[in-house]
Design an enzyme around this catalytic site. Structure first.
Site, PDB file in Angstrom:
ATOM      1  N   ASP A  68       0.841  -1.207   0.000  1.00  0.00           N
ATOM      2  CA  ASP A  68       0.000   0.000   0.000  1.00  0.00           C
ATOM      3  C   ASP A  68       0.870   1.248   0.000  1.00  0.00           C
ATOM      4  O   ASP A  68       0.651   2.176  -0.781  1.00  0.00           O
ATOM      5  CB  ASP A  68      -0.877   0.065   1.264  1.00  0.00           C
ATOM      6  CG  ASP A  68      -2.052  -0.874   1.220  1.00  0.00           C
ATOM      7  OD1 ASP A  68      -3.066  -0.513   0.627  1.00  0.00           O
ATOM      8  OD2 ASP A  68      -1.937  -1.977   1.783  1.00  0.00           O
TER       9      ASP A  68
ATOM     10  N   ASP B 225      -6.303   5.251  -4.843  1.00  0.00           N
ATOM     11  CA  ASP B 225      -6.288   4.119  -3.920  1.00  0.00           C
ATOM     12  C   ASP B 225      -5.123   3.240  -4.360  1.00  0.00           C
ATOM     13  O   ASP B 225      -5.160   2.614  -5.421  1.00  0.00           O
ATOM     14  CB  ASP B 225      -7.608   3.338  -3.964  1.00  0.00           C
ATOM     15  CG  ASP B 225      -7.716   2.398  -2.759  1.00  0.00           C
ATOM     16  OD1 ASP B 225      -6.662   2.042  -2.203  1.00  0.00           O
ATOM     17  OD2 ASP B 225      -8.845   2.031  -2.398  1.00  0.00           O
TER      18      ASP B 225
ATOM     19  N   ILE C  82      -3.844   0.451  -3.234  1.00  0.00           N
ATOM     20  CA  ILE C  82      -4.324  -0.930  -3.428  1.00  0.00           C
ATOM     21  C   ILE C  82      -5.768  -0.946  -2.967  1.00  0.00           C
ATOM     22  O   ILE C  82      -6.051  -0.907  -1.765  1.00  0.00           O
ATOM     23  CB  ILE C  82      -3.546  -1.976  -2.601  1.00  0.00           C
ATOM     24  CG1 ILE C  82      -2.085  -2.007  -3.008  1.00  0.00           C
ATOM     25  CG2 ILE C  82      -4.167  -3.373  -2.819  1.00  0.00           C
ATOM     26  CD1 ILE C  82      -1.305  -3.137  -2.355  1.00  0.00           C
ATOM     27  N   ASP C  83      -6.669  -0.960  -3.926  1.00  0.00           N
ATOM     28  CA  ASP C  83      -8.081  -1.073  -3.584  1.00  0.00           C
ATOM     29  C   ASP C  83      -8.399  -2.561  -3.514  1.00  0.00           C
ATOM     30  O   ASP C  83      -8.019  -3.323  -4.408  1.00  0.00           O
ATOM     31  CB  ASP C  83      -8.917  -0.395  -4.675  1.00  0.00           C
ATOM     32  CG  ASP C  83     -10.389  -0.453  -4.368  1.00  0.00           C
ATOM     33  OD1 ASP C  83     -10.750  -0.342  -3.178  1.00  0.00           O
ATOM     34  OD2 ASP C  83     -11.180  -0.606  -5.308  1.00  0.00           O
TER      35      ASP C  83
ATOM     36  N   THR D 218      -7.670  -4.449  -0.476  1.00  0.00           N
ATOM     37  CA  THR D 218      -6.515  -5.020   0.247  1.00  0.00           C
ATOM     38  C   THR D 218      -6.785  -6.467   0.655  1.00  0.00           C
ATOM     39  O   THR D 218      -5.885  -7.299   0.633  1.00  0.00           O
ATOM     40  CB  THR D 218      -6.219  -4.196   1.514  1.00  0.00           C
ATOM     41  OG1 THR D 218      -6.356  -2.820   1.198  1.00  0.00           O
ATOM     42  CG2 THR D 218      -4.829  -4.449   2.013  1.00  0.00           C
TER      43      THR D 218
ATOM     44  N   GLU E 195      -5.267   7.262   0.027  1.00  0.00           N
ATOM     45  CA  GLU E 195      -5.720   6.572   1.223  1.00  0.00           C
ATOM     46  C   GLU E 195      -4.709   6.589   2.364  1.00  0.00           C
ATOM     47  O   GLU E 195      -5.094   6.727   3.517  1.00  0.00           O
ATOM     48  CB  GLU E 195      -6.076   5.115   0.875  1.00  0.00           C
ATOM     49  CG  GLU E 195      -6.598   4.363   2.087  1.00  0.00           C
ATOM     50  CD  GLU E 195      -7.315   3.073   1.746  1.00  0.00           C
ATOM     51  OE1 GLU E 195      -7.106   2.556   0.632  1.00  0.00           O
ATOM     52  OE2 GLU E 195      -8.078   2.598   2.593  1.00  0.00           O
TER      53      GLU E 195
ATOM     54  N   ASP F 116     -12.205   5.135  -3.583  1.00  0.00           N
ATOM     55  CA  ASP F 116     -12.804   3.822  -3.839  1.00  0.00           C
ATOM     56  C   ASP F 116     -13.751   3.838  -5.035  1.00  0.00           C
ATOM     57  O   ASP F 116     -14.246   2.767  -5.427  1.00  0.00           O
ATOM     58  CB  ASP F 116     -13.581   3.335  -2.608  1.00  0.00           C
ATOM     59  CG  ASP F 116     -12.670   2.760  -1.534  1.00  0.00           C
ATOM     60  OD1 ASP F 116     -11.607   2.226  -1.884  1.00  0.00           O
ATOM     61  OD2 ASP F 116     -13.033   2.850  -0.343  1.00  0.00           O
TER      62      ASP F 116
HETATM   63  P1  AMP Z   1     -14.476  -4.016  -1.931  1.00  0.00           P
HETATM   64  O1  AMP Z   1     -13.213  -4.633  -2.386  1.00  0.00           O
HETATM   65  O2  AMP Z   1     -15.368  -3.540  -3.031  1.00  0.00           O
HETATM   66  O3  AMP Z   1     -15.206  -4.859  -0.927  1.00  0.00           O
HETATM   67  O4  AMP Z   1     -14.137  -2.660  -1.220  1.00  0.00           O
HETATM   68  C1  AMP Z   1     -12.936  -2.388  -0.577  1.00  0.00           C
HETATM   69  C2  AMP Z   1     -13.079  -1.036   0.056  1.00  0.00           C
HETATM   70  O5  AMP Z   1     -14.152  -1.044   0.964  1.00  0.00           O
HETATM   71  C3  AMP Z   1     -11.907  -0.592   0.857  1.00  0.00           C
HETATM   72  O6  AMP Z   1     -11.047   0.168   0.058  1.00  0.00           O
HETATM   73  C4  AMP Z   1     -12.507   0.254   1.973  1.00  0.00           C
HETATM   74  O7  AMP Z   1     -12.195   1.615   1.792  1.00  0.00           O
HETATM   75  C5  AMP Z   1     -13.990   0.072   1.805  1.00  0.00           C
HETATM   76  N1  AMP Z   1     -14.724  -0.165   3.047  1.00  0.00           N
HETATM   77  C6  AMP Z   1     -14.257  -0.385   4.295  1.00  0.00           C
HETATM   78  N2  AMP Z   1     -15.279  -0.516   5.182  1.00  0.00           N
HETATM   79  C7  AMP Z   1     -16.424  -0.386   4.473  1.00  0.00           C
HETATM   80  C8  AMP Z   1     -17.812  -0.410   4.818  1.00  0.00           C
HETATM   81  N3  AMP Z   1     -18.231  -0.624   6.077  1.00  0.00           N
HETATM   82  N4  AMP Z   1     -18.705  -0.214   3.819  1.00  0.00           N
HETATM   83  C9  AMP Z   1     -18.303  -0.030   2.551  1.00  0.00           C
HETATM   84  N5  AMP Z   1     -17.014   0.009   2.168  1.00  0.00           N
HETATM   85  C10 AMP Z   1     -16.072  -0.162   3.113  1.00  0.00           C
HETATM   86 MG    MG Z   2     -10.077   0.915  -1.417  1.00  0.00          MG
END
Ligand code: AMP
Ligand code: MG
Length: 327
Positions: free
Chosen positions: A48, A128, A130-131, A133, A71, A269
């Site tokens: 990251d 981001d 690393i989106d 993680t 981030e 994100d």
């Molecule tokens: P994904 O891979 O689509 O599940 O999303 C990953 C992203 O979800 C991460 O980069 C976080 O910033 C974000 N994230 C963390 N907690 C939450 C939450 N409670 N609701 C929605 N997104 C979140």
């Molecule tokens: Mg992310």
């Protein structure tokens, strides 16, 4: 307008490709010592920080006056107990640079991501590093997501998806121009126009959603799918690869349904992914049907969740989401 943002796009692509190289190198040798728990308990790895340093370092060289919203910040790396992690970050950054950078420079690049842009900010980048993680740690899907925002509107987006299609995919988008995809590795890169699916009815759609149940309400999404007559299994995939999937027609709907009333989506994100879907012909709103508002600082303060579709039946999906979420 064919050359719109060509300099920005070239720099963004180069930065994302380099960052993907860092991520792959770290993933290849991933050990738990490289993982550190953030205060919010999401795992952060050396990748990251190194990915953010590489991208923001590249942008600092090409566009020194542009602020960035990213981030990570380097505060944890500066703490006494984190010397080994810091050294590892600097080492990984230097593996992909032509001219080595010292520790202070690398930490300075990371901290360039701390901007808090005003609503009328002329332009800034959002990253981001690393989106997804969690997907990265599972050796599954993740993305490096970089976008340029001008006066609250996303005008350029780049998604580097190192594990998509096995070889990795690079998707790029320019507002009012279009979206393109090419292999992540530059060698045989022949960008091809990307368009959303032609599916006309939600019943024939496949929808994608988070793998992580904490990020999107999967029990609500299954009720919404039933209401729309969707029979295909959900396509669960981490990161903004979901937006890439809708943009190129692998799926026709992306649902991100709040799991907590107080959660606010982070701009990094969504910015790059949302533009990919829109430039490919699709529609992106929040769960109430409102456009995503990128003029509110680091978070989408006035939005809740996300609905992305191929644009053919967006209002039907919004209505079904509202019906289910409002009981
Ligand atoms: P994904 O891979 O689509 O599940 O999303 C990953 C992203 O979800 C991460 O980069 C976080 O910033 C974000 N994230 C963390 N907690 C939450 C939450 N409670 N609701 C929605 N997104 C979140
Ligand atoms: Mg992310």
């Amino acid at each position: 307008m064919i050359d719109a943002y060509s300099r920005e796009m070239a720099a963004a692509i180069a930065a994302v490709r380099r960052a993907a190289g860092v991520c792959r190198a770290v993933q290849a040798g991933l050990v738990t010592a490289d993982t550190l728990e953030k205060k919010d308990k999401s795992p952060v790895t050396v990748a990251d920080f190194a990915s953010q340093a590489v991208v923001l370092g590249e942008l600092a060289a090409s566009f020194p006056d542009d602020p960035a919203v990213a981030e990570e910040d380097a505060a944890e790396l500066r703490e006494a107990g984190h010397a080994a992690l810091k050294a590892s970050v600097v080492e990984h950054v230097n593996r992909v640079l032509d001219t080595p950078a010292d520790e202070a420079t690398v930490l300075g690049w990371i901290d360039r991501g701390g901007a808090r842009p005003a609503a009328d900010a002329k332009r800034f980048w959002t990253l981001d590093p690393i989106d997804g993680t969690k997907g990265f740690l599972r050796r599954d899907q993740y993305a490096i997501a970089l976008a340029l925002i001008e006066r609250g509107r996303v005008v350029l987006g780049v998604l580097g998806c190192p594990n998509l299609d096995g070889q990795g995919l690079l998707m790029t988008a320019v507002k009012n121009v279009g979206a393109k995809a090419q292999p992540l590795d530059g060698a045989d890169a022949k960008p091809k126009k990307v368009t959303v699916s032609g599916v006309e009815s939600p019943a024939d759609a496949r929808f994608c959603e988070s793998v992580e149940t904490g990020h999107s309400d999967q029990s609500a999404s299954s009720k919404i799918a039933a209401r729309l007559g969707i029979t295909a299994e959900p396509y669960r995939i981490d990161s903004q690869c979901k937006y890439a999937a809708v943009a190129r027609g692998d799926a026709s709907i992306y649902l991100r349904l709040p799991t907590r009333a107080d959660y606010r989506e982070k701009i990094w994100d969504h910015a790059a992914g949302k533009l990919c879907v829109e430039a490919a012909g699709g529609t992106v709103t929040d769960i109430t049907g409102k456009p995503l508002d990128f003029s509110q600082g680091r978070q989408l303060e006035v939005n809740r969740g996300v609905i992305a579709t191929n644009g053919r039946f967006h209002h039907e999906v919004v209505a079904a989401v509202q019906d289910v979420l409002n009981g």
